[in-house]
Design an enzyme around this catalytic site. Structure first.
Site, PDB file in Angstrom:
ATOM      1  N   SER A  18      -2.153   0.115   2.484  1.00 23.91           N
ATOM      2  CA  SER A  18      -0.926  -0.782   2.240  1.00 23.91           C
ATOM      3  C   SER A  18       0.139   0.270   1.914  1.00 23.91           C
ATOM      4  CB  SER A  18      -1.185  -1.591   1.098  1.00 23.91           C
ATOM      5  OG  SER A  18      -2.029  -2.588   1.496  1.00 23.91           O
TER       6      SER A  18
ATOM      7  N   HIS B 289       0.440   1.882  -3.377  1.00 18.64           N
ATOM      8  CA  HIS B 289       1.541   1.019  -3.080  1.00 18.64           C
ATOM      9  C   HIS B 289       2.556   1.663  -3.774  1.00 18.64           C
ATOM     10  CE1 HIS B 289      -1.040  -3.054  -2.913  1.00 18.64           C
ATOM     11  NE2 HIS B 289      -1.325  -2.002  -2.034  1.00 18.64           N
TER      12      HIS B 289
END
Length: 379
Positions: free
Chosen positions: A186, A238
């Site tokens: 991610s 992230h």
């Protein structure tokens, strides 16, 4: 009327009739028509679909290696899948493999990166996913965002943003995640989202519906941040990827101004209007500042990581940004503290993180058998 060839009539004045064709006015490009034409080259996207297929392929290989029915003592989820069955939901609520398998496939483990000098894990973890839920959301977001960016900017720049942002996410994750492994697919996705934000700021006039673009980006960020509180998916990747991609967008996604492009398309000749600049001043400022911050940030982060710096020492609550423990799952899922010592037919296993020690009588201590017993002891 006088016949042709006759001389002039002395009694009358000569009348000469001239017919002139009107000259065509010079052709100048119509600004409205220019604006309707594509300003920039459109690329055929292939890198983003290929990366999506690669992520799915890596996940299938990971599940094949995992082999839950033969390596786990608990009840595997979706047992009808056979070798591709998922770990028990209590261990992995995202429907995926065990921590042991993720570690084998190259998941990020700070101890192995720093003490074992396995820096390659900062890259390999980008291609791993913790489960089907994680995989589907990331692939869909990658296709939705990445294809549009690749069409606009080409595979070279998109590839650079994807890899560098993923690396940046891994670095931040390694500075905060000390007690468990993590997969950072991610982080690269958030890099694309961050670059899209900076591209939106730099090239604001290109968007027909700016509010819709912002809302879409916010929705994607919220969904992925919500997943970050689950085990094996960390928000530090992230955040690191988002910051890296945001800064990279100012560097690699800078575009010329419309007025400069219009001026270059005008028919060569004397120009009455002053020459337009290719970029605005603020674009150059953002480019320089972003480039400096990227260089300093990556340099400092790499030095801190390999010196064993633990960012949690200066932020006691930051670890909750990565995983929130509940009755359904635990956050400390690292299997790296399981040590095995074989003496004759006795296999001694120690799970140091939990302070558990067990001895097993085995006829043959194969690596698969040791991994299975370690997984049972430390899970």
């Amino acid at each position: 009327m006088k016949p042709a060839g006759a001389g002039p009539d002395p009694g009358t004045g000569a009348v000469e009739v001239r017919v002139e064709r009107p000259q065509r006015p010079p052709v100048h490009p119509n600004p409205a028509r220019l604006r309707a034409r594509p300003y920039y080259r459109r690329w055929t996207p292939w890198l983003v679909p290929a990366a999506s297929i690669a992520c799915v392929a890596v996940f299938l290989v990971t599940m094949f290696v995992n082999d839950c029915p033969n390596r786990s003592s608990g009840n595997c989820s979706a047992g009808f899948l056979g070798r591709f069955a998922f770990q028990p939901l209590k261990e992995n609520p995202l429907l995926g493999p065990s921590s042991t398998t993720l570690l084998k496939m190259g998941a990020l483990d700070v101890s192995k990166v720093v003490q074992g000098r396995q820096g390659w894990r900062l890259i390999t973890c980008i291609w791993l996913h913790a489960g089907v839920v994680h995989l589907l959301i990331n692939v869909l977001c990658l296709l939705f965002i990445g294809i549009r960016l690749e069409q606009e900017f080409g595979f070279v720049r998109i590839g650079l943003v994807y890899l560098i942002s993923g690396f940046g996410g891994s670095l931040m994750s390694a500075l905060f995640i000390r007690a468990s492994i993590s997969v950072g697919a991610s982080g690269a996705l958030f890099g694309l989202i961050g670059s899209m934000l900076s591209e939106l700021i730099t090239n604001w006039s290109l968007y027909a519906n700016k509010v819709a673009a912002l809302l879409t980006l916010v929705l994607v960020i919220v969904v992925n941040l919500a997943l970050g509180i689950l085990p094996r998916v960390d928000n530090f990747a992230h955040i690191g990827g988002l910051i890296s991609g945001f800064l990279l967008g100012f560097v690699v996604f800078i575009r010329p101004q419309f007025a400069w492009i219009n001026q270059r398309r005008v028919t060569p000749g004397p120009q009455t209007a002053p020459a337009e600049r290719k970029h605005k001043t603020y674009q150059y400022i953002l480019w320089i500042v972003a480039a400096i911050l990227l260089i300093i940030g990556f340099t400092v982060a790499i030095v801190m990581l390999f010196r064993g710096y633990n960012a949690n020492d200066h932020c006691s609550w930051c670890h909750y940004l990565s995983c929130v423990p509940t009755e359904k799952w635990k956050c400390n899922s690292s299997p790296t503290t399981c040590t095995a010592i074989l003496q004759a037919n006795t296999l001694n296993l120690t799970c140091e993180g939990k302070g558990i020690h067990r001895s097993y009588i085995v006829a043959e201590a194969t690596q698969d058998k040791i991994d299975q017993l370690c997984n049972q002891l430390c899970s």
